[in-house]
Design an enzyme around this catalytic site. Structure first.
Site, PDB file in Angstrom:
ATOM      1  N   GLY A  12       0.812  -1.216   0.000  1.00  0.00           N
ATOM      2  CA  GLY A  12       0.000   0.000   0.000  1.00  0.00           C
ATOM      3  C   GLY A  12       0.842   1.261   0.000  1.00  0.00           C
ATOM      4  CB  CYS A  13       3.748   2.265   2.059  1.00  0.00           C
ATOM      5  SG  CYS A  13       2.911   2.062   3.658  1.00  0.00           S
ATOM      6  CB  THR A  14       5.124   0.391  -2.826  1.00  0.00           C
ATOM      7  OG1 THR A  14       6.139  -0.035  -1.892  1.00  0.00           O
ATOM      8  CG2 THR A  14       5.743   0.487  -4.217  1.00  0.00           C
TER       9      THR A  14
END
Length: 229
Positions: free
Chosen positions: A123-125
């Site tokens: 998700g952060c990527t």
């Protein structure tokens, strides 16, 4: 008599049965110790490099902890800022391990801070690469972009290189800045983003926000500001 004497002299002396029955004692072999091999120059060099690497890592970690400590508990424990408040000043590290003053990053340009729970996770990527893909549109509007997480500078640097992120990352291991922004949740970070105008005043925030939506929403907000000027 002479023949008896001669016969006695010609007989071989008899061995004692006690002596002949004894087991032959063997002399134990003496073990010869091998001469220890001298370590090669390459081995010595590798060992020294390993020691230096460990010491550098310890020093970097100590510096990170000391930097956060120097910021003081007053800022870390302050109430979260609200719309219209100014981005507070505290010294943290960027992905290169260099000091960065959060209070000065908006001195010359507007700033978008996007917060991720953990670097190099799916998700952060998605969120980070979304900002990467439209990063030039932010800079064209005179806004800088910064990613913020509680990861170490080393972890952030690896992530930045791996995903070719063109903007700086801020390491906040104690969640000092994250807490002031109201995105701290115990040992977790709420996914979010914040838009500050030039001078550091908070204009907009989205928390929580979906990873794929965060870059688009931030850009739409800034574009709307420019259109209304």
């Amino acid at each position: 008599m002479a023949s008896d004497a001669f016969g006695a002299e010609s007989q071989a002396p008899r061995r004692s049965s006690r002596i002949s029955g004894q087991a032959k004692v063997e002399t134990p072999a003496i073990a010869i110790a091998k001469k220890p091999r001298n370590p090669s120059k390459a081995g010595i060099k590798r060992a020294a490099e390993d020691v230096n690497k460990v010491e550098k890592n310890k020093k970097a970690k100590a510096n990170e902890d000391e930097t956060v400590k120097e910021n003081g508990d007053d800022v870390a424990n302050a109430a979260p800022i609200d719309i219209g408040d100014i981005l507070p000043s505290m010294t943290l590290k960027n992905e290169k391990g260099e000091d960065i003053d959060t209070g000065s990053i908006a001195a010359e340009k507007g700033v978008v801070l996007f917060l991720v729970p953990k670097a190099d996770t799916p998700g952060c990527t998605t969120q980070a690469c979304g900002f990467r893909d439209i990063w030039q549109e932010f800079t064209a509007l005179d806004y800088d972009v910064y990613g913020v997480s509680a990861d170490s500078s080393t972890a952030q640097s690896k992530w930045q290189t791996k995903k070719e992120l063109p903007y700086p990352l801020i390491s906040d291991p104690k969640r000092s800045l994250i807490g002031v922004l109201g995105a701290g949740d115990g040992n977790k970070t709420k996914r979010s983003h914040f838009v500050f105008e030039k001078g550091g005043k908070l204009l907009d925030r989205k928390m929580p926000v979906k990873p794929a939506d965060s870059p688009r929403l931030a850009l739409e907000f800034i574009t709307g500001l420019k259109l209304s000027e």
